[in-house]
Design a protein around this motif. Sequence first.
Motif, PDB file in Angstrom:
ATOM      1  N   PHE A   1       0.889  -1.272  -0.116  1.00 17.82           N
ATOM      2  CA  PHE A   1      -0.100  -0.022  -0.040  1.00 17.82           C
ATOM      3  C   PHE A   1       0.835   1.249   0.080  1.00 17.82           C
ATOM      4  O   PHE A   1       0.520   2.229  -0.530  1.00 17.82           O
ATOM      5  CB  PHE A   1      -1.000   0.223   1.205  1.00 17.82           C
ATOM      6  CG  PHE A   1      -1.725   1.067   1.468  1.00 17.82           C
ATOM      7  CD1 PHE A   1      -3.076   1.157   0.605  1.00 17.82           C
ATOM      8  CD2 PHE A   1      -1.407   2.453   2.183  1.00 17.82           C
ATOM      9  CE1 PHE A   1      -3.945   2.358   0.818  1.00 17.82           C
ATOM     10  CE2 PHE A   1      -2.214   3.582   2.278  1.00 17.82           C
ATOM     11  CZ  PHE A   1      -3.689   3.413   1.439  1.00 17.82           C
ATOM     12  N   LYS A   2       1.809   1.303   0.644  1.00 15.74           N
ATOM     13  CA  LYS A   2       2.774   2.120   0.884  1.00 15.74           C
ATOM     14  C   LYS A   2       4.333   1.980   1.323  1.00 15.74           C
ATOM     15  O   LYS A   2       4.543   1.038   2.020  1.00 15.74           O
ATOM     16  CB  LYS A   2       2.319   3.482   1.590  1.00 15.74           C
ATOM     17  CG  LYS A   2       1.982   3.384   2.952  1.00 15.74           C
ATOM     18  CD  LYS A   2       1.637   4.612   3.587  1.00 15.74           C
ATOM     19  CE  LYS A   2       1.259   4.491   5.121  1.00 15.74           C
ATOM     20  NZ  LYS A   2       0.780   5.950   5.842  1.00 15.74           N
ATOM     21  N   GLU A   3       5.217   2.599   1.118  1.00 13.50           N
ATOM     22  CA  GLU A   3       6.560   2.239   1.386  1.00 13.50           C
ATOM     23  C   GLU A   3       7.145   2.012   2.684  1.00 13.50           C
ATOM     24  O   GLU A   3       7.919   0.976   2.821  1.00 13.50           O
ATOM     25  CB  GLU A   3       7.705   3.005   0.429  1.00 13.50           C
ATOM     26  CG  GLU A   3       7.825   2.876  -1.246  1.00 13.50           C
ATOM     27  CD  GLU A   3       8.643   3.426  -1.862  1.00 13.50           C
ATOM     28  OE1 GLU A   3       8.850   3.170  -3.143  1.00 13.50           O
ATOM     29  OE2 GLU A   3       9.028   4.734  -1.478  1.00 13.50           O
ATOM     30  N   PRO A   4       6.768   2.844   3.538  1.00 11.29           N
ATOM     31  CA  PRO A   4       6.802   2.710   5.149  1.00 11.29           C
ATOM     32  C   PRO A   4       6.259   1.130   5.453  1.00 11.29           C
ATOM     33  O   PRO A   4       7.421   0.503   6.154  1.00 11.29           O
ATOM     34  CB  PRO A   4       6.034   3.618   5.619  1.00 11.29           C
ATOM     35  CG  PRO A   4       6.272   4.841   4.803  1.00 11.29           C
ATOM     36  CD  PRO A   4       5.768   4.191   3.653  1.00 11.29           C
ATOM     37  N   ILE A   5       5.299   0.761   4.976  1.00 10.68           N
ATOM     38  CA  ILE A   5       5.037  -0.649   5.517  1.00 10.68           C
ATOM     39  C   ILE A   5       5.770  -1.750   4.612  1.00 10.68           C
ATOM     40  O   ILE A   5       6.154  -2.681   5.307  1.00 10.68           O
ATOM     41  CB  ILE A   5       3.627  -1.040   5.242  1.00 10.68           C
ATOM     42  CG1 ILE A   5       2.979  -0.950   4.053  1.00 10.68           C
ATOM     43  CG2 ILE A   5       2.828  -0.088   6.483  1.00 10.68           C
ATOM     44  CD1 ILE A   5       1.471  -1.323   4.046  1.00 10.68           C
ATOM     45  N   LEU A   6       6.114  -1.343   3.384  1.00  4.90           N
ATOM     46  CA  LEU A   6       6.902  -2.180   2.756  1.00  4.90           C
ATOM     47  C   LEU A   6       8.261  -2.276   3.302  1.00  4.90           C
ATOM     48  O   LEU A   6       9.094  -3.361   3.365  1.00  4.90           O
ATOM     49  CB  LEU A   6       7.153  -1.619   1.320  1.00  4.90           C
ATOM     50  CG  LEU A   6       8.166  -2.622   0.319  1.00  4.90           C
ATOM     51  CD1 LEU A   6       7.618  -3.835   0.231  1.00  4.90           C
ATOM     52  CD2 LEU A   6       8.181  -1.718  -0.940  1.00  4.90           C
ATOM     53  N   PHE A   7       9.024  -1.323   3.740  1.00  2.00           N
ATOM     54  CA  PHE A   7      10.382  -1.286   4.595  1.00  2.00           C
ATOM     55  C   PHE A   7      10.176  -1.994   5.839  1.00  2.00           C
ATOM     56  O   PHE A   7      11.097  -2.904   5.952  1.00  2.00           O
ATOM     57  CB  PHE A   7      10.742   0.010   4.774  1.00  2.00           C
ATOM     58  CG  PHE A   7      10.919   0.916   3.672  1.00  2.00           C
ATOM     59  CD1 PHE A   7      11.390   0.508   2.311  1.00  2.00           C
ATOM     60  CD2 PHE A   7      10.854   2.366   3.630  1.00  2.00           C
ATOM     61  CE1 PHE A   7      11.526   1.117   1.194  1.00  2.00           C
ATOM     62  CE2 PHE A   7      10.956   3.281   2.502  1.00  2.00           C
ATOM     63  CZ  PHE A   7      11.297   2.753   1.236  1.00  2.00           C
ATOM     64  N   ASP A   8       9.202  -1.972   6.351  1.00  2.00           N
ATOM     65  CA  ASP A   8       9.030  -2.869   7.663  1.00  2.00           C
ATOM     66  C   ASP A   8       9.094  -4.279   7.153  1.00  2.00           C
ATOM     67  O   ASP A   8       9.470  -4.998   7.853  1.00  2.00           O
ATOM     68  CB  ASP A   8       7.598  -2.572   8.224  1.00  2.00           C
ATOM     69  CG  ASP A   8       7.802  -1.197   9.262  1.00  2.00           C
ATOM     70  OD1 ASP A   8       8.870  -0.833   9.459  1.00  2.00           O
ATOM     71  OD2 ASP A   8       6.585  -0.659   9.319  1.00  2.00           O
ATOM     72  N   ALA A   9       8.295  -4.748   6.048  1.00  2.00           N
ATOM     73  CA  ALA A   9       8.294  -6.188   5.672  1.00  2.00           C
ATOM     74  C   ALA A   9       9.766  -6.573   5.197  1.00  2.00           C
ATOM     75  O   ALA A   9       9.915  -7.439   5.563  1.00  2.00           O
ATOM     76  CB  ALA A   9       7.187  -6.090   4.393  1.00  2.00           C
ATOM     77  N   ILE A  10      10.319  -5.758   4.617  1.00  2.00           N
ATOM     78  CA  ILE A  10      11.659  -6.068   4.115  1.00  2.00           C
ATOM     79  C   ILE A  10      12.665  -6.355   5.310  1.00  2.00           C
ATOM     80  O   ILE A  10      13.280  -7.225   5.373  1.00  2.00           O
ATOM     81  CB  ILE A  10      12.296  -5.132   3.087  1.00  2.00           C
ATOM     82  CG1 ILE A  10      11.731  -5.072   1.504  1.00  2.00           C
ATOM     83  CG2 ILE A  10      13.656  -5.297   2.808  1.00  2.00           C
ATOM     84  CD1 ILE A  10      11.919  -3.757   1.011  1.00  2.00           C
ATOM     85  N   LYS A  11      12.525  -5.394   6.256  1.00  2.00           N
ATOM     86  CA  LYS A  11      13.234  -5.587   7.352  1.00  2.00           C
ATOM     87  C   LYS A  11      13.028  -6.867   8.128  1.00  2.00           C
ATOM     88  O   LYS A  11      14.029  -7.465   8.623  1.00  2.00           O
ATOM     89  CB  LYS A  11      13.177  -4.316   8.196  1.00  2.00           C
ATOM     90  CG  LYS A  11      14.079  -4.425   9.594  1.00  2.00           C
ATOM     91  CD  LYS A  11      13.861  -3.201  10.184  1.00  2.00           C
ATOM     92  CE  LYS A  11      14.757  -3.007  11.499  1.00  2.00           C
ATOM     93  NZ  LYS A  11      14.310  -1.846  12.502  1.00  2.00           N
ATOM     94  N   TYR A  12      11.956  -7.375   8.487  1.00  2.00           N
ATOM     95  CA  TYR A  12      11.370  -8.431   8.958  1.00  2.00           C
ATOM     96  C   TYR A  12      11.814  -9.867   8.345  1.00  2.00           C
ATOM     97  O   TYR A  12      12.417 -10.269   8.866  1.00  2.00           O
ATOM     98  CB  TYR A  12       9.975  -8.455   9.149  1.00  2.00           C
ATOM     99  CG  TYR A  12       9.466  -9.870   9.754  1.00  2.00           C
ATOM    100  CD1 TYR A  12       9.642 -10.126  11.013  1.00  2.00           C
ATOM    101  CD2 TYR A  12       8.755 -10.615   8.782  1.00  2.00           C
ATOM    102  CE1 TYR A  12       9.186 -11.424  11.451  1.00  2.00           C
ATOM    103  CE2 TYR A  12       8.562 -12.009   9.468  1.00  2.00           C
ATOM    104  CZ  TYR A  12       8.679 -12.268  10.729  1.00  2.00           C
ATOM    105  OH  TYR A  12       8.313 -13.475  10.961  1.00  2.00           O
ATOM    106  N   LEU A  13      11.670  -9.710   6.794  1.00  2.00           N
ATOM    107  CA  LEU A  13      12.083 -10.826   6.121  1.00  2.00           C
ATOM    108  C   LEU A  13      13.901 -11.054   6.373  1.00  2.00           C
ATOM    109  O   LEU A  13      14.118 -12.390   6.357  1.00  2.00           O
ATOM    110  CB  LEU A  13      11.495 -10.794   4.844  1.00  2.00           C
ATOM    111  CG  LEU A  13      10.054 -10.949   4.544  1.00  2.00           C
ATOM    112  CD1 LEU A  13       9.750 -10.474   3.276  1.00  2.00           C
ATOM    113  CD2 LEU A  13       9.377 -12.211   4.834  1.00  2.00           C
TER     114      LEU A  13
END
Length: 340
Positions: A255-267
């Motif tokens: 939906f937006k990059e801040p949540i994408l960055f959280d996803a990348i960091k977690y993975l």
Amino acid sequence: MKAMQNTPVTLKFLAEKLKMSVSTVSKALNNYATINEYTKKRVQEMAKELHFTPNKSAINLKERKSRIIGIILPNLLDYFFTRSIYGVEQFAMKNGYNVIISQSHDELEKEIQLADMLLRRRVDGLIVAISKNTQQFAHLDQFENMGIPVVYYTRNPSFNLSCHKVLGNTFQGCYKATKFLIDRGHKKIAYLGGPKMINFTHDRFNGYINALKDSNIPFSAELVAYTDFDKENTITAIKNLFNNTDHMPTALVAFKEPILFDAIKYLKSINHPKFNEIECIGFGNTPFISYLDSPPIASIEENPESVGENAIKLLLQLINEEIEIRDYQKVMVDCKLVVH
């Protein structure tokens, strides 16, 4: 003149110095055609020499306008809103308007309080990006009932059909992102959306579904998760998407990059076995992407400056009565896919 150094020069004082009437001086300063060029030049030179500045409050009172635009948005920490406000401010100032920027922090109660405050300030018009909980519009409808135009921007107030709005074409943006990943060979593309029950999030999801459909890829509900933008909530959504080995996504649209960055960091933190193969796209096109160790493959550029500028342009047309207040307009600003 020493005694005048800390005292503002008035129109009356200027008229006395020039031995003219206040009316003549005022018309000369405002370039009236009925005043000859010699008088205009003499008045304007004296005004410059004495550092005369017009009394804006008096002018505004005469026009019955405050020359103030009210803006309500969720959060200036959001990069989209920071950029969009730049477009609004620049255009407003060019047209002689000041802006009052207020933040609802995505709380409906706060949004209602801000609307009441801006109404008391007698703003000439309002630009608003509604909170994620706004489903009733009485606090915003009161502006239009008093002849003050309102333009909704970036967040689609779908529950309010009779309104002016300027929106990013997020359906098109999400369609492009999903199609780009399909063309790269992905068939298991996950979608990480904003709050599920919030109307303004639906256009992106529809873009995702339509891109899958047009490429004859079946939709799977197990490849879809939602977050309310809270970090903990986002991690839970990511776990739901990537812990199912039978439906493991190979790509992700967010939906937006801040949540994408959280996803990348977690993975990355859990050493996900497919981490280096997962291709991601989010809405935002944040400047620091080029500095990331594991950047997304692409971004959706929402052109927030253009969204903001179109919102203020429409609002000024309404204020100047170039468009009827109830001749409701919808302006769409296209998104762009930016490959990194």
